[in-house]
Design a protein around this motif. Sequence first.
Motif, PDB file in Angstrom:
ATOM      1  N   GLY A 110       0.787  -1.223   0.000  1.00 53.80           N
ATOM      2  CA  GLY A 110       0.000   0.000   0.000  1.00 53.80           C
ATOM      3  C   GLY A 110       0.821   1.275   0.000  1.00 53.80           C
ATOM      4  O   GLY A 110       0.325   2.333   0.382  1.00 53.80           O
ATOM      5  N   ARG A 111       2.077   1.178  -0.436  1.00 49.64           N
ATOM      6  CA  ARG A 111       2.941   2.351  -0.550  1.00 49.64           C
ATOM      7  C   ARG A 111       3.316   2.534  -2.017  1.00 49.64           C
ATOM      8  O   ARG A 111       3.357   1.577  -2.772  1.00 49.64           O
ATOM      9  N   TRP A 112       3.615   3.782  -2.420  1.00 54.06           N
ATOM     10  CA  TRP A 112       4.053   4.025  -3.795  1.00 54.06           C
ATOM     11  C   TRP A 112       5.531   3.710  -3.920  1.00 54.06           C
ATOM     12  O   TRP A 112       6.334   4.099  -3.072  1.00 54.06           O
ATOM     13  N   GLY A 113       5.880   2.994  -4.987  1.00 55.53           N
ATOM     14  CA  GLY A 113       7.276   2.656  -5.251  1.00 55.53           C
ATOM     15  C   GLY A 113       7.658   2.986  -6.680  1.00 55.53           C
ATOM     16  O   GLY A 113       6.791   3.157  -7.548  1.00 55.53           O
ATOM     17  N   ILE A 114       8.958   3.078  -6.918  1.00 57.11           N
ATOM     18  CA  ILE A 114       9.498   3.275  -8.257  1.00 57.11           C
ATOM     19  C   ILE A 114      10.493   2.150  -8.485  1.00 57.11           C
ATOM     20  O   ILE A 114      11.487   2.024  -7.766  1.00 57.11           O
ATOM     21  N   GLY A 115      10.195   1.304  -9.459  1.00 59.91           N
ATOM     22  CA  GLY A 115      11.034   0.144  -9.730  1.00 59.91           C
ATOM     23  C   GLY A 115      11.093  -0.144 -11.209  1.00 59.91           C
ATOM     24  O   GLY A 115      10.659   0.664 -12.030  1.00 59.91           O
ATOM     25  N   ALA A 116      11.620  -1.314 -11.544  1.00 60.16           N
ATOM     26  CA  ALA A 116      11.896  -1.612 -12.953  1.00 60.16           C
ATOM     27  C   ALA A 116      11.387  -2.993 -13.346  1.00 60.16           C
ATOM     28  O   ALA A 116      10.369  -3.455 -12.857  1.00 60.16           O
ATOM     29  N   HIS A 117      12.135  -3.629 -14.246  1.00 59.74           N
ATOM     30  CA  HIS A 117      11.688  -4.887 -14.853  1.00 59.74           C
ATOM     31  C   HIS A 117      11.488  -6.011 -13.838  1.00 59.74           C
ATOM     32  O   HIS A 117      10.616  -6.848 -14.025  1.00 59.74           O
ATOM     33  N   GLN A 118      12.256  -6.023 -12.744  1.00 58.95           N
ATOM     34  CA  GLN A 118      12.070  -7.083 -11.744  1.00 58.95           C
ATOM     35  C   GLN A 118      10.671  -7.007 -11.131  1.00 58.95           C
ATOM     36  O   GLN A 118      10.002  -8.017 -10.969  1.00 58.95           O
ATOM     37  N   GLU A 119      10.265  -5.797 -10.792  1.00 59.24           N
ATOM     38  CA  GLU A 119       8.946  -5.606 -10.188  1.00 59.24           C
ATOM     39  C   GLU A 119       7.835  -5.856 -11.210  1.00 59.24           C
ATOM     40  O   GLU A 119       6.808  -6.454 -10.885  1.00 59.24           O
ATOM     41  N   LYS A 120       8.072  -5.431 -12.452  1.00 63.98           N
ATOM     42  CA  LYS A 120       7.093  -5.682 -13.514  1.00 63.98           C
ATOM     43  C   LYS A 120       6.914  -7.184 -13.736  1.00 63.98           C
ATOM     44  O   LYS A 120       5.789  -7.665 -13.894  1.00 63.98           O
ATOM     45  N   ALA A 121       8.021  -7.930 -13.714  1.00 64.02           N
ATOM     46  CA  ALA A 121       7.962  -9.383 -13.908  1.00 64.02           C
ATOM     47  C   ALA A 121       7.141 -10.069 -12.815  1.00 64.02           C
ATOM     48  O   ALA A 121       6.567 -11.136 -13.054  1.00 64.02           O
ATOM     49  N   GLN A 122       7.059  -9.445 -11.658  1.00 63.48           N
ATOM     50  CA  GLN A 122       6.264  -9.994 -10.552  1.00 63.48           C
ATOM     51  C   GLN A 122       4.839  -9.436 -10.551  1.00 63.48           C
ATOM     52  O   GLN A 122       4.100  -9.600  -9.584  1.00 63.48           O
ATOM     53  N   GLY A 123       4.467  -8.755 -11.633  1.00 61.40           N
ATOM     54  CA  GLY A 123       3.140  -8.157 -11.702  1.00 61.40           C
ATOM     55  C   GLY A 123       2.950  -7.068 -10.656  1.00 61.40           C
ATOM     56  O   GLY A 123       1.829  -6.787 -10.248  1.00 61.40           O
ATOM     57  N   PHE A 124       4.073  -6.470 -10.210  1.00 61.73           N
ATOM     58  CA  PHE A 124       4.089  -5.427  -9.187  1.00 61.73           C
ATOM     59  C   PHE A 124       3.539  -5.917  -7.852  1.00 61.73           C
ATOM     60  O   PHE A 124       3.261  -5.128  -6.958  1.00 61.73           O
ATOM     61  N   ASP A 125       3.404  -7.237  -7.697  1.00 62.25           N
ATOM     62  CA  ASP A 125       2.962  -7.828  -6.434  1.00 62.25           C
ATOM     63  C   ASP A 125       4.205  -8.013  -5.558  1.00 62.25           C
ATOM     64  O   ASP A 125       4.667  -9.128  -5.323  1.00 62.25           O
ATOM     65  N   THR A 126       4.760  -6.896  -5.119  1.00 62.54           N
ATOM     66  CA  THR A 126       6.036  -6.897  -4.418  1.00 62.54           C
ATOM     67  C   THR A 126       6.126  -5.701  -3.488  1.00 62.54           C
ATOM     68  O   THR A 126       5.369  -4.745  -3.627  1.00 62.54           O
ATOM     69  N   GLU A 127       7.049  -5.779  -2.563  1.00 66.80           N
ATOM     70  CA  GLU A 127       7.343  -4.650  -1.682  1.00 66.80           C
ATOM     71  C   GLU A 127       8.727  -4.092  -1.994  1.00 66.80           C
ATOM     72  O   GLU A 127       9.324  -3.408  -1.168  1.00 66.80           O
ATOM     73  N   THR A 128       9.256  -4.382  -3.191  1.00 68.19           N
ATOM     74  CA  THR A 128      10.586  -3.910  -3.558  1.00 68.19           C
ATOM     75  C   THR A 128      10.493  -2.720  -4.502  1.00 68.19           C
ATOM     76  O   THR A 128       9.521  -2.567  -5.240  1.00 68.19           O
ATOM     77  N   ALA A 129      11.527  -1.877  -4.465  1.00 65.40           N
ATOM     78  CA  ALA A 129      11.589  -0.681  -5.302  1.00 65.40           C
ATOM     79  C   ALA A 129      12.984  -0.078  -5.159  1.00 65.40           C
ATOM     80  O   ALA A 129      13.711  -0.400  -4.221  1.00 65.40           O
ATOM     81  N   TYR A 130      13.353   0.794  -6.081  1.00 62.29           N
ATOM     82  CA  TYR A 130      14.584   1.580  -5.941  1.00 62.29           C
ATOM     83  C   TYR A 130      14.332   2.783  -5.032  1.00 62.29           C
ATOM     84  O   TYR A 130      15.204   3.222  -4.299  1.00 62.29           O
ATOM     85  N   VAL A 131      13.116   3.340  -5.155  1.00 62.40           N
ATOM     86  CA  VAL A 131      12.683   4.502  -4.387  1.00 62.40           C
ATOM     87  C   VAL A 131      11.257   4.211  -3.945  1.00 62.40           C
ATOM     88  O   VAL A 131      10.479   3.635  -4.708  1.00 62.40           O
ATOM     89  N   PHE A 132      10.899   4.579  -2.717  1.00 61.84           N
ATOM     90  CA  PHE A 132       9.511   4.404  -2.296  1.00 61.84           C
ATOM     91  C   PHE A 132       9.140   5.460  -1.269  1.00 61.84           C
ATOM     92  O   PHE A 132      10.003   6.106  -0.682  1.00 61.84           O
ATOM     93  N   ASN A 133       7.826   5.630  -1.089  1.00 61.50           N
ATOM     94  CA  ASN A 133       7.325   6.535  -0.067  1.00 61.50           C
ATOM     95  C   ASN A 133       6.858   5.683   1.102  1.00 61.50           C
ATOM     96  O   ASN A 133       6.041   4.779   0.924  1.00 61.50           O
ATOM     97  N   ASP A 134       7.381   5.971   2.283  1.00 57.78           N
ATOM     98  CA  ASP A 134       7.113   5.146   3.460  1.00 57.78           C
ATOM     99  C   ASP A 134       5.727   5.365   4.066  1.00 57.78           C
ATOM    100  O   ASP A 134       5.344   4.695   5.004  1.00 57.78           O
ATOM    101  N   THR A 135       4.951   6.291   3.505  1.00 55.28           N
ATOM    102  CA  THR A 135       3.610   6.563   4.004  1.00 55.28           C
ATOM    103  C   THR A 135       2.592   5.726   3.229  1.00 55.28           C
ATOM    104  O   THR A 135       2.552   5.814   2.003  1.00 55.28           O
ATOM    105  N   PRO A 136       1.773   4.898   3.905  1.00 60.86           N
ATOM    106  CA  PRO A 136       0.715   4.205   3.175  1.00 60.86           C
ATOM    107  C   PRO A 136      -0.167   5.234   2.463  1.00 60.86           C
ATOM    108  O   PRO A 136      -0.594   6.225   3.071  1.00 60.86           O
ATOM    109  N   HIS A 137      -0.416   5.037   1.179  1.00 57.17           N
ATOM    110  CA  HIS A 137      -1.085   6.079   0.401  1.00 57.17           C
ATOM    111  C   HIS A 137      -2.588   6.157   0.594  1.00 57.17           C
ATOM    112  O   HIS A 137      -3.188   7.214   0.422  1.00 57.17           O
ATOM    113  N   GLU A 138      -3.235   5.070   0.946  1.00 61.58           N
ATOM    114  CA  GLU A 138      -4.682   5.042   1.181  1.00 61.58           C
ATOM    115  C   GLU A 138      -5.467   5.730   0.070  1.00 61.58           C
ATOM    116  O   GLU A 138      -6.452   6.417   0.308  1.00 61.58           O
TER     117      GLU A 138
END
Length: 132
Positions: free
Chosen positions: A57-85
């Motif tokens: 539930g947080r915004w992240g900025i990632g690449a092909h690894q995260e896309k390959a997982q259908g973005f069903d991940t908690e990984t990113a190069y950059v992320f916002n630590d605030t749940p976005h709701e």
Amino acid sequence: CRRHEIHIVPQVLEVHVPRGCKWVSGLYKLVEDAKANRYPLWKSVDADIFIYSMSNGRWGIGAHQEKAQGFDTETAYVFNDTPHEGLMPHQLMGGWMHSRPVWTPDEGIKCREVDVSVVLERADEKRTSSSR
């Protein structure tokens, strides 16, 4: 868990990362008819990099690894630590972190909405400079 309604979704976001993962800086265009964990997805106009809602539930900025997982991940190069709701990435104040060399809070990281004309102008600039 409190949820907000999804707000108006911006067509283009601009990300500025002054330290760490600087390569994720740039313009991101909304990917029509695509979602990441039921939220909008933006793709960099210059690379295979995305802004997406991570599975936590947080915004992240990632690449092909995260896309390959259908973005069903908690990984990113950059992320916002605030749940976005339901708030869009540019609506969150502060809380952005980068992963180089370790997870580091960085108030210099900015995400803002820009007009779609900025993407068109940059594309024109690239065409003009490459034809020289």
